[in-house]
Enzyme design. Structure first.
Site, PDB file in Angstrom:
ATOM      1  N   GLU A  35       0.835  -1.196   0.061  1.00 27.57           N
ATOM      2  CA  GLU A  35       0.043   0.075  -0.029  1.00 27.57           C
ATOM      3  C   GLU A  35       0.984   1.344   0.037  1.00 27.57           C
ATOM      4  OE1 GLU A  35      -3.907  -1.495   2.301  1.00 27.57           O
ATOM      5  OE2 GLU A  35      -2.119  -0.783   3.848  1.00 27.57           O
TER       6      GLU A  35
ATOM      7  N   CYS B 204       0.130   6.220  10.454  1.00 27.45           N
ATOM      8  CA  CYS B 204       1.238   5.237  10.809  1.00 27.45           C
ATOM      9  C   CYS B 204       0.861   3.962  11.690  1.00 27.45           C
ATOM     10  CB  CYS B 204       2.326   6.055  11.482  1.00 27.45           C
ATOM     11  SG  CYS B 204       3.142   7.654  10.657  1.00 27.45           S
TER      12      CYS B 204
END
Ligand code: SF4
Length: 341
Positions: A92, A332
Site C-alpha cells: 500500500e 502510521c
C-alpha cells in the site's frame, strides 16, 4: 541482472544501452518516456530505433506496471492505494494532503521482517523486496491523482534500509531531472535503525533526508517494542546518527510513537531528550494508531503534550503529528492491518 527497465537509474541505463546499441544517448529517451511521460510499453518509445526496442524485448527486458486493486479516501482527504505487482504481491501507499502540499508515503517491501510491536505490517511478515521500479511507480500512481507531488517519504510498508540498494536507486530515479525531477531534499528515507546502512547513507553523496524511528528513551523499553534493538542498540544507533549529522551537516528527523503506559512516561521523555540533544534534529511525536490485533492504546489525555513539553524544554524542535487517514487504516503503523490473519 534486473530486466525491468523502470528499475534502472539513468547512468545504469546508459551503460546497458551503450552495450546493446553503442548509442548511450538513446537511454535518455527511454528514461524520460518511462519516468517523465510514464509509458509502460517499449513499443511506445518511438524516438529510439525499432531495432534497439526489438533487441531489448527479445532479451526479456520490460517495463513493469502495478495494478491498483483498491483506492480509499478518508474524510480528511487522505487517500490510500492498494497495489498488486505482476507476481500478485500486495502493498500500500498513502497520499496525504496538507493544505495543498501533497506527500506520498510509499512502501519499499511487501510485508516486513522487522517485527515492531506497534505495527500492523509486522503481522504480515516478510514477502519480498520491491524493485526500484515498483517503488517509483507508487509515486507516479499518486501523481495521476494529485497534480503535483511535493514530498515523498519512504515510511509505508517495509524497512527501506533492509532493501537499501533498491530504495536508494528509487530515490535517485525520482530525483533525476529527466524523470519526475523531485528535489532531493523533498525525498525522505526512513529506517528503524539499521546502523550499517545509516553509515552507507552517510557516505552517499545525495541530499536526501533521513528519518530514524526511535520510540523509546531506554534500551529495555526499545528491546520490548523493536526486536532490531537487540542487534542495533540505541546507544550505537545515536552514535551513528550523530556521525551522520556531523559528516553531512544535515538535520535528521526522529520519529517517536507514543503508547500508553509503555514509552510515554516523564522518565522516557527525559532520557530520550538527553540522547536527542546531541543531534541536529527535530522530533515527530505520533500517538499510537490502533490496528489489527495489536493490544496497545494511545496515551491518555494530556500525556502527549506533556511529553512534547519536556523535549521542547530541552531545546528540541518537536511536532505532534495529527493522525491522518485513521478511518481507512492509512495512518502510521496501520498499513496492511486489513489483511492481517
Ligand atoms: S514499523 Fe516499519 S520497520 Fe517496523 S515492522 Fe512496521 S514497517 Fe517494518
Amino acid at each position: 541482472m534486473e530486466k525491468d527497465l523502470k528499475s534502472y537509474t539513468l547512468p545504469a541505463l546508459q551503460e546497458l544501452i551503450a552495450e546493446k546499441s553503442g548509442k548511450k544517448f538513446h537511454a535518455g529517451y527511454i528514461f524520460s518516456f518511462i519516468h517523465e511521460k510514464q509509458h509502460s510499453r517499449l513499443e511506445e518509445i518511438t524516438p529510439v530505433p525499432e531495432k534497439l526496442r526489438n533487441i531489448l524485448s527479445d532479451e526479456g527486458f520490460f517495463i513493469s506496471s502495478l495494478e491498483i486493486l483498491e483506492r480509499q479516501k478518508d474524510a480528511d482527504s487522505t487517500e490510500k492505494f492498494l497495489f498488486s505487482a505482476q507476481d500478485g504481491s500486495k502493498f500500500e501507499s498513502v497520499l496525504l494532503d496538507d493544505n495543498g502540499r501533497k506527500t506520498v508515503c510509499i512502501s519499499s517491501q511487501a510485508g516486513c521482517r522487522m517485527g515492531c510491536g506497534f505495527c500492523a505490517t509486522a503481522g504480515i511478515g516478510f514477502i519480498r523486496n520491491l524493485s526500484s521500479g515498483e517503488i517509483a511507480e507508487q509515486v507516479y500512481a499518486a501523481k495521476r491523482s494529485a497534480e503535483k507531488i511535493s514530498n515523498v517519504v519512504f515510511m509505508g510498508m517495509g524497512e527501506p534500509f533492509d532493501n537499501y540498494e533498491n530504495a536508494v536507486n528509487a530515490a535517485i530515479i525520482l530525483n533525476d531531472s529527466k524523470g519526475l525531477g523531485l528535489g532531493a531534499r523533498h525525498i525522505t528515507l526512513s529506517t528503524c535503525g539499521l546502523i550499517d546502512r545509516i553509515e552507507d547513507f552517510t557516505q552517499l553523496d545525495k541530499q536526501f533526508r533521513l528519518a530514524v524511528s526511535i520510540h523509546a528513551g531506554y534500551e529495555e523499553t526499545r528491546n520490548k517494542l523493536m526486536p532490531i534493538n537487540k542487534s542495533n542498540p540505541l546507544a550505537k544507533l545515536f552514535a551513528a546518527v550523530e556521525n551522520y549529522c556531523r559528516k553531512t551537516g544535515r538535520r535528521v528527523t526522529l520519529e517517536y510513537c507514543l503508547i500508553d503506559g509503555i514509552n510515554d512516561s516523564r522518565e522516557e521523555a527525559v532520557k530520550f531528550a538527553q540522547s536527542a540533544q546531541r543531534l541536529k534534529c527535530n522530533v515527530n511525536l505520533i500517538e499510537f494508531n490502533p490496528a489489527g490485533s495489536l493490544r496497545f492504546s494511545a496515551p491518555k489525555k494530556g500525556k502527549t503534550n506533556a511529553f512534547a513539553d519536556i523535549l521542547r524544554e530541552n531545546g528540541i524542535e518537536t511536532h505532534i503529528r495529527y493522525r491522518r487517514g485513521r478511518n481507512i487504516k492509512a495512518a502510521c503503523g496501520q498499513l496492511g492491518a486489513e489483511w492481517e490473519k
